[in-house]
Design a protein around this motif. Structure first.
Motif, PDB file in Angstrom:
ATOM      1  N   LEU A  87      39.875  13.813  48.444  1.00 26.86           N
ATOM      2  CA  LEU A  87      39.893  15.004  47.610  1.00 26.86           C
ATOM      3  C   LEU A  87      38.510  15.297  47.036  1.00 26.86           C
ATOM      4  CD1 LEU A  87      41.567  17.272  46.342  1.00 26.86           C
ATOM      5  CD2 LEU A  87      42.173  15.676  44.495  1.00 26.86           C
TER       6      LEU A  87
ATOM      7  N   ASP B  96      36.394  16.667  49.892  1.00 28.85           N
ATOM      8  CA  ASP B  96      36.765  18.059  50.179  1.00 28.85           C
ATOM      9  C   ASP B  96      36.245  19.005  49.108  1.00 28.85           C
ATOM     10  OD1 ASP B  96      38.085  17.157  52.426  1.00 28.85           O
ATOM     11  OD2 ASP B  96      40.097  17.294  51.530  1.00 28.85           O
ATOM     12  N   CYS B  97      36.326  18.573  47.869  1.00 32.04           N
ATOM     13  CA  CYS B  97      35.874  19.405  46.760  1.00 32.04           C
ATOM     14  C   CYS B  97      34.364  19.610  46.813  1.00 32.04           C
ATOM     15  CB  CYS B  97      36.289  18.783  45.433  1.00 32.04           C
ATOM     16  SG  CYS B  97      35.888  19.810  44.017  1.00 32.04           S
TER      17      CYS B  97
ATOM     18  N   ARG C  27      33.572  21.988  49.610  1.00 33.88           N
ATOM     19  CA  ARG C  27      33.895  23.369  49.240  1.00 33.88           C
ATOM     20  C   ARG C  27      32.901  23.898  48.214  1.00 33.88           C
ATOM     21  NH1 ARG C  27      39.748  25.697  48.325  1.00 33.88           N
ATOM     22  NH2 ARG C  27      39.653  25.404  50.577  1.00 33.88           N
TER      23      ARG C  27
ATOM     24  N   MET D  18      38.404  23.599  40.977  1.00 36.22           N
ATOM     25  CA  MET D  18      38.452  23.638  42.436  1.00 36.22           C
ATOM     26  C   MET D  18      39.231  22.433  42.973  1.00 36.22           C
ATOM     27  SD  MET D  18      35.223  23.841  45.078  1.00 36.22           S
ATOM     28  CE  MET D  18      34.358  24.864  43.925  1.00 36.22           C
ATOM     29  N   MET D  19      38.992  21.257  42.384  1.00 35.50           N
ATOM     30  CA  MET D  19      39.675  20.051  42.833  1.00 35.50           C
ATOM     31  C   MET D  19      41.176  20.155  42.585  1.00 35.50           C
ATOM     32  SD  MET D  19      39.145  16.070  41.733  1.00 35.50           S
ATOM     33  CE  MET D  19      37.414  16.148  42.092  1.00 35.50           C
TER      34      MET D  19
ATOM     35  N   ASN E  70      42.943  22.863  42.391  1.00 38.98           N
ATOM     36  CA  ASN E  70      43.485  23.841  43.339  1.00 38.98           C
ATOM     37  C   ASN E  70      43.619  23.239  44.737  1.00 38.98           C
ATOM     38  OD1 ASN E  70      43.675  25.731  41.309  1.00 38.98           O
ATOM     39  ND2 ASN E  70      41.752  26.721  41.812  1.00 38.98           N
ATOM     40  N   LEU E  71      42.631  22.461  45.161  1.00 34.12           N
ATOM     41  CA  LEU E  71      42.723  21.796  46.461  1.00 34.12           C
ATOM     42  C   LEU E  71      43.902  20.823  46.488  1.00 34.12           C
ATOM     43  CD1 LEU E  71      38.967  21.029  47.209  1.00 34.12           C
ATOM     44  CD2 LEU E  71      40.492  22.416  48.624  1.00 34.12           C
ATOM     45  N   HIS E  72      44.078  20.086  45.394  1.00 37.79           N
ATOM     46  CA  HIS E  72      45.180  19.131  45.312  1.00 37.79           C
ATOM     47  C   HIS E  72      46.529  19.848  45.380  1.00 37.79           C
ATOM     48  CE1 HIS E  72      47.686  15.807  44.111  1.00 37.79           C
ATOM     49  NE2 HIS E  72      48.104  16.493  43.075  1.00 37.79           N
TER      50      HIS E  72
ATOM     51  N   ASP F 216      47.167  22.814  46.620  1.00 36.36           N
ATOM     52  CA  ASP F 216      47.331  23.369  47.971  1.00 36.36           C
ATOM     53  C   ASP F 216      47.786  22.284  48.949  1.00 36.36           C
ATOM     54  OD1 ASP F 216      46.542  25.818  47.034  1.00 36.36           O
ATOM     55  OD2 ASP F 216      44.510  25.717  47.863  1.00 36.36           O
ATOM     56  N   GLY F 217      47.175  21.123  48.876  1.00 30.56           N
ATOM     57  CA  GLY F 217      47.555  20.016  49.748  1.00 30.56           C
ATOM     58  C   GLY F 217      48.956  19.535  49.467  1.00 30.56           C
TER      59      GLY F 217
END
Length: 167
Positions: free
Chosen positions: A31, A34-35, A38, A59-60, A62-64, A66-67
């Motif tokens: 994560l 990825d963050c 991005r 952002m992190m 939101n990525l979490h 989404d995943g």
């Protein structure tokens, strides 16, 4: 363009927050990676008034989310499949207590755990935490309060917290 130093300075805090979100060391490292990737790609979209750490943590999160949504559509996960926080055999009494408290924090509901870590560990203001989590400031206050109450109950602490005015 972000400087490598600016992102590197946030890496440790990002990893702590990622562990809080994922409850898994390997997933947390993914994560964070990825963050950061991005962040490098989206740097030109960053608003000047937003602190770097808040921007990265939002952002992190939101990525979490989404995943998590993507994974929940693909399969269901039982509680037995969830990994527990890493544990080392304690060599001193305070390590035992710290591990016990860490387990209790990790057992909190995700919304309470995330709010508590942002405010108490990462030093975010309630307003910054609210922006990061995408909820009203009062919701963050409530979540932190409920998390603290749950931890007091779990640890057997009977002292009443001293209230302070939040502006």
């Amino acid at each position: 363009m972000p400087t490598p130093d600016a992102l590197a300075r946030e890496a440790a805090a990002m990893k702590r927050y990622a562990i809080t979100l994922t409850r898994d060391m390997g997933a947390a490292e993914d994560l964070v990676q990825d963050c950061m990737e991005r962040a490098l790609h989206k740097w030109t979209l960053r608003r000047e008034g937003v602190p770097l750490r808040s921007w990265l943590f939002t952002m992190m999160r939101n990525l979490h989310v989404d995943g998590w949504r993507r994974a929940s559509r693909q399969r269901t996960v039982s509680l037995e499949d969830q990994e527990t926080p890493p544990q080392l055999p304690p060599n001193q009494e305070h390590h035992v207590e710290l591990n016990r408290l860490l387990r209790q924090v990790m057992d909190l509901p995700e919304d309470q755990r995330a709010a508590l870590v942002l405010v108490t560990v990462e030093g975010f203001t309630f307003r910054e935490a609210a922006q990061t989590l995408g909820v009203p400031e009062g919701t963050v206050l409530s979540r932190v309060s409920r998390a603290r109450a749950a931890l007091r109950k779990a640890t057997g602490t009977t002292t009443t917290p001293k209230l302070r005015s939040v502006k």
